[in-house]
Design a protein around this motif. Structure first.
Motif: not given
Length: 124
Positions: A14-29
């Motif tokens: 969960x943390x890895x995917x959240x970090x990757x998504x945020x690094x690519x400009x997505x806002x993640x909950x």
């Protein structure tokens, strides 16, 4: 920027995917308690749900079907993921717009997100 609800009860993934998504400009909950998914979707607006099939205490396909049967959120794009053989057909039948098998590369994951949101736009 897309707003994504990530439903993943595996702490590290969960943390890895959240970090990757945020690094690519997505806002993640990140939702770790799968049974709160519908509540989260009804309380806030999201552009995409990323949903694992195997979740603690519930199959992600049940949550997917519940989303499809809930007024106000039934049209939200859903990308499901699983490492189990034969899961793609089951997830799509439950209402997922797209599926990605685990394990996956980050680029493949990001492309799946993009294509899932594009497919949903075409379908509207």
């Amino acid at each position: 920027m897309s707003k994504i609800l990530l439903v993943e009860d595996d702490y590290h993934l969960g943390l890895i995917l959240k970090d990757q998504l945020e690094m690519h400009g997505h806002e993640v909950s990140l939702v770790r308690l799968p049974r709160t998914t519908i509540e989260n979707l009804l309380e806030d607006k999201f552009d995409l749900v990323i949903l694992d099939k195997l979740l603690k205490g519930i199959d992600g396909t049940e949550i997917c079907a519940d989303i499809r049967n809930t007024d106000g959120i039934s049209n939200i794009p859903i990308l499901m993921m699983s490492g189990l053989d034969g899961s793609e057909e089951i997830c799509i039948a439950a209402g997922a717009n797209n599926f990605i098998p685990k394990p996956f590369e980050v680029d493949t994951f990001l492309n799946s997100i993009h294509s899932t949101m594009e497919m949903a736009k075409v379908g509207q």
